[in-house]
Design a protein around this motif. Structure first.
Motif, PDB file in Angstrom:
ATOM      1  N   ARG A 106     -22.721   3.509   7.838  1.00 46.38           N
ATOM      2  CA  ARG A 106     -22.634   2.016   8.340  1.00 46.38           C
ATOM      3  C   ARG A 106     -23.542   1.937   9.604  1.00 46.38           C
ATOM      4  O   ARG A 106     -24.007   2.972  10.207  1.00 46.38           O
TER       5      ARG A 106
ATOM      6  N   LEU B 185       0.840  -1.304   0.019  1.00 48.94           N
ATOM      7  CA  LEU B 185       0.193   0.044  -0.156  1.00 48.94           C
ATOM      8  C   LEU B 185       0.904   1.140   0.039  1.00 48.94           C
ATOM      9  O   LEU B 185       0.351   2.490  -0.291  1.00 48.94           O
TER      10      LEU B 185
ATOM     11  N   GLU C 194      -9.245   3.328   4.134  1.00 46.34           N
ATOM     12  CA  GLU C 194      -9.170   1.677   4.325  1.00 46.34           C
ATOM     13  C   GLU C 194      -9.942   0.954   3.826  1.00 46.34           C
ATOM     14  O   GLU C 194      -9.594  -0.358   3.341  1.00 46.34           O
ATOM     15  N   ILE C 195     -10.957   1.193   3.251  1.00 50.28           N
ATOM     16  CA  ILE C 195     -11.932   0.349   2.607  1.00 50.28           C
ATOM     17  C   ILE C 195     -11.567   0.129   0.889  1.00 50.28           C
ATOM     18  O   ILE C 195     -11.277  -0.976   0.538  1.00 50.28           O
TER      19      ILE C 195
ATOM     20  N   HIS D 148     -21.869  -1.949   2.550  1.00 45.96           N
ATOM     21  CA  HIS D 148     -23.029  -2.222   1.751  1.00 45.96           C
ATOM     22  C   HIS D 148     -23.163  -3.734   1.366  1.00 45.96           C
ATOM     23  O   HIS D 148     -23.986  -4.278   0.830  1.00 45.96           O
TER      24      HIS D 148
ATOM     25  N   LEU E  33     -21.040   2.735  -2.604  1.00 45.87           N
ATOM     26  CA  LEU E  33     -21.179   3.561  -1.220  1.00 45.87           C
ATOM     27  C   LEU E  33     -21.364   5.202  -1.540  1.00 45.87           C
ATOM     28  O   LEU E  33     -21.682   6.049  -0.385  1.00 45.87           O
TER      29      LEU E  33
ATOM     30  N   LYS F 189      -2.703  -6.861  -4.462  1.00 46.47           N
ATOM     31  CA  LYS F 189      -3.506  -8.086  -4.823  1.00 46.47           C
ATOM     32  C   LYS F 189      -2.716  -9.484  -5.304  1.00 46.47           C
ATOM     33  O   LYS F 189      -3.088 -10.539  -5.190  1.00 46.47           O
TER      34      LYS F 189
ATOM     35  N   GLU G 133      -8.288   0.423   0.399  1.00 44.27           N
ATOM     36  CA  GLU G 133      -6.851  -0.572   0.662  1.00 44.27           C
ATOM     37  C   GLU G 133      -7.361  -1.685   0.796  1.00 44.27           C
ATOM     38  O   GLU G 133      -6.652  -2.623   0.104  1.00 44.27           O
ATOM     39  N   ALA G 134      -8.278  -2.078   1.712  1.00 42.34           N
ATOM     40  CA  ALA G 134      -8.644  -3.323   2.010  1.00 42.34           C
ATOM     41  C   ALA G 134      -8.916  -4.182   0.587  1.00 42.34           C
ATOM     42  O   ALA G 134      -9.034  -5.185   0.244  1.00 42.34           O
ATOM     43  N   ALA G 135      -9.998  -3.346  -0.411  1.00 36.84           N
ATOM     44  CA  ALA G 135     -10.236  -3.869  -1.640  1.00 36.84           C
ATOM     45  C   ALA G 135      -8.901  -4.009  -2.751  1.00 36.84           C
ATOM     46  O   ALA G 135      -9.031  -5.132  -3.149  1.00 36.84           O
ATOM     47  N   ARG G 136      -8.088  -3.246  -2.337  1.00 34.40           N
ATOM     48  CA  ARG G 136      -6.811  -3.643  -3.117  1.00 34.40           C
ATOM     49  C   ARG G 136      -6.119  -4.744  -2.914  1.00 34.40           C
ATOM     50  O   ARG G 136      -5.615  -5.530  -3.699  1.00 34.40           O
ATOM     51  N   VAL G 137      -5.995  -4.808  -1.480  1.00 31.92           N
ATOM     52  CA  VAL G 137      -5.366  -6.250  -1.127  1.00 31.92           C
ATOM     53  C   VAL G 137      -6.180  -7.412  -1.512  1.00 31.92           C
ATOM     54  O   VAL G 137      -5.690  -8.443  -1.736  1.00 31.92           O
ATOM     55  N   ASP G 138      -7.542  -7.247  -1.275  1.00 30.86           N
ATOM     56  CA  ASP G 138      -8.304  -8.448  -1.607  1.00 30.86           C
ATOM     57  C   ASP G 138      -8.425  -8.748  -3.173  1.00 30.86           C
ATOM     58  O   ASP G 138      -9.277  -9.343  -3.534  1.00 30.86           O
ATOM     59  N   GLY G 139      -7.726  -7.810  -3.987  1.00 26.01           N
ATOM     60  CA  GLY G 139      -7.569  -8.543  -5.267  1.00 26.01           C
ATOM     61  C   GLY G 139      -8.370  -7.733  -6.213  1.00 26.01           C
ATOM     62  O   GLY G 139      -8.534  -7.906  -7.568  1.00 26.01           O
ATOM     63  N   ALA G 140      -9.061  -6.325  -5.902  1.00 26.41           N
ATOM     64  CA  ALA G 140      -9.873  -5.559  -6.640  1.00 26.41           C
ATOM     65  C   ALA G 140      -9.268  -4.823  -7.462  1.00 26.41           C
ATOM     66  O   ALA G 140      -8.229  -3.951  -6.774  1.00 26.41           O
TER      67      ALA G 140
ATOM     68  N   PHE H 259      -7.498  -4.616   9.079  1.00 31.02           N
ATOM     69  CA  PHE H 259      -7.272  -3.289   9.431  1.00 31.02           C
ATOM     70  C   PHE H 259      -7.834  -2.985  10.885  1.00 31.02           C
ATOM     71  O   PHE H 259      -8.673  -3.540  11.317  1.00 31.02           O
TER      72      PHE H 259
ATOM     73  N   THR I 258     -13.089 -11.537  -6.574  1.00 25.62           N
ATOM     74  CA  THR I 258     -12.132 -10.860  -7.551  1.00 25.62           C
ATOM     75  C   THR I 258     -11.259 -11.658  -8.114  1.00 25.62           C
ATOM     76  O   THR I 258     -10.502 -11.310  -9.156  1.00 25.62           O
ATOM     77  N   ARG I 259     -10.996 -13.038  -7.534  1.00 23.69           N
ATOM     78  CA  ARG I 259      -9.990 -13.650  -8.339  1.00 23.69           C
ATOM     79  C   ARG I 259     -10.744 -14.759  -9.095  1.00 23.69           C
ATOM     80  O   ARG I 259     -10.283 -15.787  -9.477  1.00 23.69           O
TER      81      ARG I 259
ATOM     82  N   ILE J 202     -17.234  -1.009  -5.087  1.00 22.53           N
ATOM     83  CA  ILE J 202     -16.953  -0.318  -3.790  1.00 22.53           C
ATOM     84  C   ILE J 202     -17.478   1.338  -3.928  1.00 22.53           C
ATOM     85  O   ILE J 202     -18.266   1.625  -3.082  1.00 22.53           O
TER      86      ILE J 202
ATOM     87  N   TYR K 202     -16.783  -3.886   3.942  1.00 24.38           N
ATOM     88  CA  TYR K 202     -17.573  -3.035   2.934  1.00 24.38           C
ATOM     89  C   TYR K 202     -19.109  -3.015   3.519  1.00 24.38           C
ATOM     90  O   TYR K 202     -19.709  -3.908   3.409  1.00 24.38           O
TER      91      TYR K 202
END
Lengths: 363, 320
Positions: free
Chosen positions: B320, A52, B212-213, A89, B235, A73, B215-222, A81, A102-103, B231, A87
């Motif tokens: 949220r 990051l 962070e949301i 929603h 949102l 990724k 960033e979480a998505a980036r790490v999660d592969g999006a 975190f 995503t994969r 996302i 997420y």
């Protein structure tokens, strides 16, 4: 596999150096805790591993490839975190499923993996809820489930317990240890809480001002802090430290400071003198101080803090310096205002160079 | 014993019981409540009066005016025709065409305006040096009035001194006189003029999504696309929803740019409802018909708001 190597990693934000020449090897399946006060660069180091943040210099290796130019990724990592970053929603199921979607994992396989993660973290009944409908502890579990669902080689956790209340934190701490043991995955865990560090980590890496201070198993870091920062940071109540010089007291070498003097073990004294340090800092942990009729330190008990299983006696030396003594609760409680003499076991004294702040070990 | 008597007896028993137990220091609950309600209405009265005089009365009066047919020559008395005028006006081709034009105008302005505003907001959401300059530029049309925007574009579209002839493009008839292109041209002006507001709305919406949301998505592969569609857009849906509602209402209230650029023409192709009301009142001097049109405009705007709220709210994610 999940081996992580940081090689001379530096990260600057404009002129501010967040991480300064950090070299660290994290073994496969190791639980490594990055510990330090806020702003010490531990989170930045974690974010560099995650991808990051790009390091200003140095290399990051995960498994057997350098990942400096690899997207987060594609690093085979998962991150939890502090805010959980769920997420909002999406339902719990969708949240956990997201890294698989995503994969482009097949729906049937996704279903199996999500269910496994949900079972592992006790989320089965909550799969259709939205994060807003969950308690803090449940959200934290969803964040963990989302991390484990893909079985990555490395978990990165950024203060994952700090938003939980005290009781839940203790429980979750134990569950995280079990989880890591079951999954046999490398964990890099960032915290400012030394209790978490001591209880969870196979090894602790302590950072301050962006600089790595010491790496080692919790007990050895506690018993042999490499410098004054580590000595004062690890331990609760903290180590007592007094600055003074080595003197000769009736044939015994001792460190003399304004509020009194503590005799040194001969080997320690020799090492201190050989080091050429002009001024020393002598440290003694609260549990290594005891009342003794011929103790070298004269002190007055000012406050007695009772914690139930033990007591902390806050004392003042003759020069007014504060010194803390840890005492079991099975001995009678001393009265505040009592004048006492304290002795320290020379084998448990820590000696540091006052200028370099480095530890001086007995020869 | 009748129920009324029974009720009275009960009431008496209760109050006497209260008195019997102890001297009540405060009036009974129901009386206190009445007093509070009275006070509430008293405090509301000033605003009720203002609303009444300036909104409710004119509104009802306008509705009532629709029952009277305006005579063809001034000086003759107005004639009461009941709902006949409502029926005549609301089924007239002019009215239906005007509604069609307005809806078309809304379709041209709202989605495109939001898409553009969102696009610019996403671009300006980067952490880059000097990005503030772009943010200022993108939001600058907020400080531009409809009149100024119309004059600018009127000049640009001008067949003699405009930008298009200068570029060598000189359509005949000129754009604003072209039945096919006049409405899109006015829509373009409107999009440009409201872009600043849409940009600011979308920017604030984007800033409300925690880093962070993403960033979480980036790490999660999006990838960037997945993050945007899965996302950011969900949102941002409360913001988009809000922009759609006010954009739709703005579209039905459009007047300035039509008056300044096309006066409803050519061939009534830009005769949006608000402008139609104005023309009927000021040019035709037909108070009765204008009143009916105004009621229709109100009803459509109101329905639109209710429908949008009902339908969109379900797909909108709120916080949220």
């Amino acid at each position: 596999m999940g081996r992580v190597v940081l090689d001379h990693v530096t990260k600057k934000f404009d002129e501010v150096v967040a991480v300064d020449d950090l070299s660290l090897e994290i073994e496969d399946r190791e639980f490594l805790v990055l510990l330090g006060p806020s702003g010490c660069g531990k989170s930045t180091a974690l974010r560099v591993i995650a991808g990051l943040e790009d390091p200003t210099s140095g290399t990051v290796t995960i498994g057997d490839r350098v990942v400096n130019d690899v997207e987060p990724k594609d690093r085979d990592i998962a991150m939890v975190f502090q805010s959980y970053a769920l997420y909002p929603h999406m339902s719990v199921r969708k949240n956990i499923e997201f890294p698989l979607r995503t994969r482009h994992v097949e729906p049937a396989d996704r279903q199996i993996a999500v269910n496994e993660a949900a079972v592992a973290l006790g989320l089965v009944g909550l799969l259709n809820r939205k994060p807003a409908q969950l308690s803090g502890g449940q959200r934290q579990r969803v964040a963990l489930a989302r991390a484990i669902v893909r079985r990555p080689a490395v978990f990165l956790m950024d203060e994952p317990l700090s938003n939980l209340d005290a009781q839940l934190r203790i429980q979750t701490r134990a569950e995280l240890i079990e989880l890591q043991r079951n999954l046999q995955t490398t964990v890099v865990y960032v915290t400012h809480d030394q209790v978490e560090a001591m209880t969870m980590g196979h090894r602790i890496a302590i950072m301050n001002d962006g600089v790595l201070q010491q790496v080692g198993p919790p007990q050895s870091v506690y018993e042999r802090p490499a410098n004054l920062f580590v000595a004062r940071f690890i331990g609760n109540p903290p180590m007592n430290t007094m600055e003074g010089r080595v003197v000769d007291r009736e044939g015994v070498r001792a460190v003399e400071f304004e509020g009194g003097c503590l005799p040194l073990d001969p080997a320690h004294a020799a090492a201190a003198e050989a080091s050429g340090a002009k001024s020393l800092v002598v440290g003694v942990r609260p549990e290594h101080l005891a009342f003794s009729d011929d103790g070298a330190l004269h002190a007055v008990i000012t406050v007695v803090e009772s914690l139930g299983h033990e007591r902390h006696l806050i004392c003042r030396l003759t020069d007014g310096q504060m010194i803390i003594v840890r005492q079991g609760s099975d001995v009678p409680r001393p009265a505040e205002g009592t004048a006492v003499r304290l002795a320290a076991d020379p084998m448990h004294l820590h000696v540091f160079d006052a200028v370099t702040e480095r530890r001086i070990d007995p020869r | 014993m009748s129920t009324i008597d029974g009720g009275a007896t009960l009431g008496e028993t209760r109050s006497s019981a209260v008195v019997g137990v102890e001297e009540p220091k405060r009036p009974p609950r129901s009386r206190r409540r009445m007093r509070e309600i009275g006070l509430a209405y008293l405090l509301l009265l000033p605003s009720l009066v203002i609303f009444g005089v300036f909104i409710f009365y004119p509104f009802l009066r306008n509705f009532y005016l629709g029952f009277y047919r305006t005579p063809p020559f001034p000086g003759l008395p107005m004639r009461y025709v009941g709902f006949d005028q409502y029926r005549d006006v609301l089924t007239s081709t002019d009215f239906l065409d005007s509604v069609k034009t307005t809806v078309l105008f809304m379709i041209m302005t709202v989605p495109a305006g939001i898409a553009l505003g969102l696009g610019l907001a996403v671009l300006a959401h980067q952490r880059l040096k000097g990005i503030g300059v772009y943010r200022t530029i993108f939001s600058s049309t907020v400080a531009t009035s409809v009149a100024v925007a119309s004059v600018i574009f009127g000049t640009l579209f001008n067949p003699v001194v405009g930008l298009l002839p200068w570029l060598g493009v000189n359509p005949r008839p000129p754009i604003l006189d072209n039945p096919q292109w006049a409405l899109p041209a006015v829509a373009l002006v409107t999009i440009w003029q409201t872009l600043g507001l849409t940009f600011i709305l979308m920017s604030s919406g984007l800033q409300a999504i925690p880093d962070e949301i993403h960033e979480a998505a980036r790490v999660d592969g999006a990838g960037a696309g997945t993050r945007f569609w899965k996302i950011t857009i969900p949102l941002l849906s409360p913001t988009i929803f809000f922009a759609v509602v006010i954009g739709g209402i703005f579209a039905f209230q459009t007047f300035g740019q039509i008056d300044l650029l096309t006066q409803g023409g050519p061939l009534k192709k830009t005769n949006v409802l608000t402008y139609f009301v104005y023309r009927t009142l000021r040019t035709e001097n037909n108070d009765g018909k204008a009143a009916v049109l105004a009621v229709a405009l109100f009803t459509i705007t109101m329905t639109l708001t209710l429908v949008q709220m009902r339908f969109l709210e379900r797909r909108v994610h709120y916080g949220r």
